[in-house]
Design a protein around this motif. Structure first.
Motif, short mmCIF file in Angstrom:
data_model
loop_
_atom_site.label_atom_id
_atom_site.label_comp_id
_atom_site.label_asym_id
_atom_site.label_seq_id
_atom_site.Cartn_x
_atom_site.Cartn_y
_atom_site.Cartn_z
N ASP A 1 0.82 -1.22 0.00
CA ASP A 1 0.00 0.00 0.00
C ASP A 1 0.85 1.26 0.00
OD1 ASP A 1 -2.59 -1.39 0.36
OD2 ASP A 1 -1.78 -1.89 2.33
N LEU A 2 2.01 1.18 0.66
CA LEU A 2 2.87 2.35 0.85
C LEU A 2 4.32 1.96 0.60
CD1 LEU A 2 3.62 5.23 1.89
CD2 LEU A 2 3.52 4.28 4.22
N LEU A 3 4.98 2.72 -0.26
CA LEU A 3 6.42 2.56 -0.51
C LEU A 3 7.13 3.81 0.01
CD1 LEU A 3 8.99 1.41 -1.88
CD2 LEU A 3 8.22 2.53 -4.00
N VAL A 4 8.15 3.59 0.84
CA VAL A 4 8.90 4.70 1.41
C VAL A 4 10.38 4.55 1.04
CG1 VAL A 4 9.59 5.89 3.52
CG2 VAL A 4 7.31 4.88 3.36
N PHE A 5 10.92 5.59 0.39
CA PHE A 5 12.36 5.65 0.13
C PHE A 5 13.01 6.41 1.28
CE2 PHE A 5 10.78 5.30 -4.29
CZ PHE A 5 11.57 4.25 -4.75
N ALA B 1 6.31 7.78 -0.85
CA ALA B 1 6.90 8.91 -0.13
C ALA B 1 8.42 8.77 -0.16
CB ALA B 1 6.40 8.95 1.31
N ALA B 2 9.12 9.90 -0.10
CA ALA B 2 10.58 9.84 -0.19
C ALA B 2 11.23 10.91 0.67
CB ALA B 2 11.03 10.00 -1.64
N ASP B 3 12.39 10.53 1.20
CA ASP B 3 13.25 11.47 1.92
C ASP B 3 14.68 11.19 1.48
OD1 ASP B 3 13.99 13.48 3.62
OD2 ASP B 3 13.95 12.26 5.44
N SER B 4 15.44 12.23 1.19
CA SER B 4 16.82 12.07 0.75
C SER B 4 17.68 13.00 1.58
CB SER B 4 16.96 12.39 -0.74
OG SER B 4 18.28 12.17 -1.18
N GLN B 5 18.36 12.46 2.58
CA GLN B 5 19.03 13.29 3.56
C GLN B 5 20.38 13.80 3.07
OE1 GLN B 5 18.84 12.41 7.68
NE2 GLN B 5 17.02 11.14 7.50
N SER B 6 20.63 15.07 3.34
CA SER B 6 21.89 15.72 2.98
C SER B 6 22.42 16.44 4.20
CB SER B 6 21.68 16.70 1.82
OG SER B 6 21.16 16.05 0.69
N PHE C 1 13.41 11.84 -6.95
CA PHE C 1 12.30 10.92 -6.70
C PHE C 1 11.04 11.50 -7.36
CE2 PHE C 1 15.40 10.12 -3.40
CZ PHE C 1 15.46 8.74 -3.39
N LYS C 2 11.02 11.44 -8.66
CA LYS C 2 9.99 12.14 -9.42
C LYS C 2 8.66 11.38 -9.46
CE LYS C 2 13.25 14.63 -12.34
NZ LYS C 2 13.15 15.84 -11.53
N GLY C 3 7.58 12.16 -9.30
CA GLY C 3 6.25 11.59 -9.43
C GLY C 3 5.69 10.96 -8.17
N VAL C 4 6.38 11.13 -7.03
CA VAL C 4 5.87 10.54 -5.78
C VAL C 4 4.82 11.46 -5.18
CG1 VAL C 4 8.13 9.46 -5.43
CG2 VAL C 4 7.60 11.58 -4.22
N GLN C 5 4.08 10.93 -4.21
CA GLN C 5 3.00 11.72 -3.62
C GLN C 5 3.48 12.66 -2.50
OE1 GLN C 5 2.68 8.61 -4.64
NE2 GLN C 5 0.58 8.07 -5.17
N LEU C 6 4.57 12.30 -1.83
CA LEU C 6 5.02 13.12 -0.69
C LEU C 6 6.54 13.09 -0.60
CD1 LEU C 6 4.41 14.71 1.98
CD2 LEU C 6 4.41 12.48 3.14
N LEU D 1 8.60 11.47 8.41
CA LEU D 1 8.42 10.79 7.12
C LEU D 1 7.44 9.64 7.20
CD1 LEU D 1 9.29 9.97 4.18
CD2 LEU D 1 11.16 8.69 5.26
N ILE D 2 7.64 8.73 8.15
CA ILE D 2 6.83 7.51 8.15
C ILE D 2 5.43 7.75 8.70
CG2 ILE D 2 7.71 6.71 10.40
CD1 ILE D 2 6.66 4.61 7.30
N THR D 3 5.27 8.57 9.73
CA THR D 3 3.93 8.79 10.27
C THR D 3 3.06 9.58 9.30
OG1 THR D 3 4.83 10.67 11.52
CG2 THR D 3 4.49 8.61 12.72
#
Length: 320
Positions: A142-146, A174-179, A189-194, A273-275
């Motif tokens: 149901d949910l994919l998280v990067f 949903a995606a998060d990319s930490q810097s 992360f193109k086209g994701v919902q969040l 991110l996850i909640t």
């Protein structure tokens, strides 16, 4: 309560966080160096591992896909993930270590950090293996998280293929990319919902250091072609922004931080991110999801280390 109905897949960098408590002895007389004595050491699962653990403790059925070394840190992570109820699949690469971040702390403050990691991209064969494994579970997801820390576990070609497959089966992404100490690009992360970047990560992705936060968020959503953004502002709280149908301008909400005396800020972004993504995948609006994410961050920064947040804790906080 609807979190318990969700099947979640988390893909990204597994990290083991080690907190080393020290007692300050003073300055060295031989060179200008602080001298400390180690008093205690604690380990926690971090990165994509804690994102998956949060989701599991909040009631979801969770799969974790990540790359590890063949070492004691992998074994520690496996034990902790078992305890959190996470179904994990480690793709072992003996040429790279499991990422470890050591934080040396004294009297509740961090002195410095030491990281053991590899930043080179994983092999094409491992990319194919990860894609194949995701393809086996995507129909039940149901949910994919990067959860991306830019340590080479998510090359761009693999990200594009996984997103395309997830969208084919209408999976919320949903995606998060930490810097933090490294450089990444959340807009890939193109086209994701969040997406849930920090202000710094948003400015890096756009090479934009001039625009205000609302304009910055709007431009990043356009570049990433994403549906919504939660822009994390540290001690200033966060901004949640989306676009409404039939209205060209973005809709924005500012959320103030709920904990004015944080004990340990590391891991706060993972909890947001996850909640928030779990809430949106369960049908919540971005505003409801960002409030739940803000509450999760409140819980997380109130204690030392990455301790998974339980559904009971979140419900108790909501009832205050």
């Amino acid at each position: 309560n609807q979190f318990t109905d969700k099947n979640v897949c988390v893909i990204g960098d597994l990290i083991v966080d080690e907190y080393i408590d020290c007692f300050p002895l003073g300055m060295s007389q031989e060179e200008p160096t602080i001298v400390v004595s180690q008093t205690n050491s604690r380990k926690f699962v971090g990165g994509a591992g804690v994102v998956a653990s949060h989701a599991s403790q909040l009631g979801a059925n969770v799969h974790l896909i990540c790359v590890t070394g063949h070492d004691k840190e992998r074994d520690f992570a496996a034990k902790e993930l078992d305890a959190s109820g996470v179904k994990y699949h480690f793709f072992v690469d003996e040429a790279r270590p499991t990422t470890v971040k050591q934080r040396f702390r004294s009297e509740g403050r961090s002195l410095f950090r030491v990281s053991k990691l590899s930043q080179q991209a994983i092999s094409v064969d491992r990319q194919k293996a990860i894609y194949k494994y995701f393809a086996e579970i995507v129909k039940q997801t149901d949910l994919l998280v990067f959860s991306d820390f830019n340590y080479g576990c998510l090359p761009q070609d693999l990200v594009k293929k996984i997103i395309a497959l997830a969208k084919k089966y209408s999976v919320f992404i949903a995606a998060d990319s930490q810097s933090s100490s490294q450089i990444g690009d959340i807009s890939r992360f193109k086209g994701v919902q969040l997406i849930t970047p920090t202000e710094r990560e948003a400015r890096i992705a756009l090479q934009n250091h001039d625009d205000g936060l609302v304009v910055l968020s709007e431009k990043l959503m356009k570049k990433a072609n994403c549906g919504a953004i939660i822009l994390k502002l540290g001690s200033e709280g966060m901004i949640a922004q989306t676009k409404k149908a039939k209205k060209p301008s973005p809709i924005t909400e500012k959320l103030e931080p709920l904990n004015s005396n944080p004990v340990d800020i590391s891991g706060a972004g993972d909890s947001v991110l996850i909640t928030a993504s779990l809430a949106m995948s369960a049908g919540a609006s971005l505003w409801q999801a960002s409030l739940i994410g803000n509450l999760a961050a409140f819980i997380q920064v109130g204690r030392v280390g990455n301790i998974p947040i339980s559904s009971l804790e979140l419900k108790d906080t909501l009832s205050w």
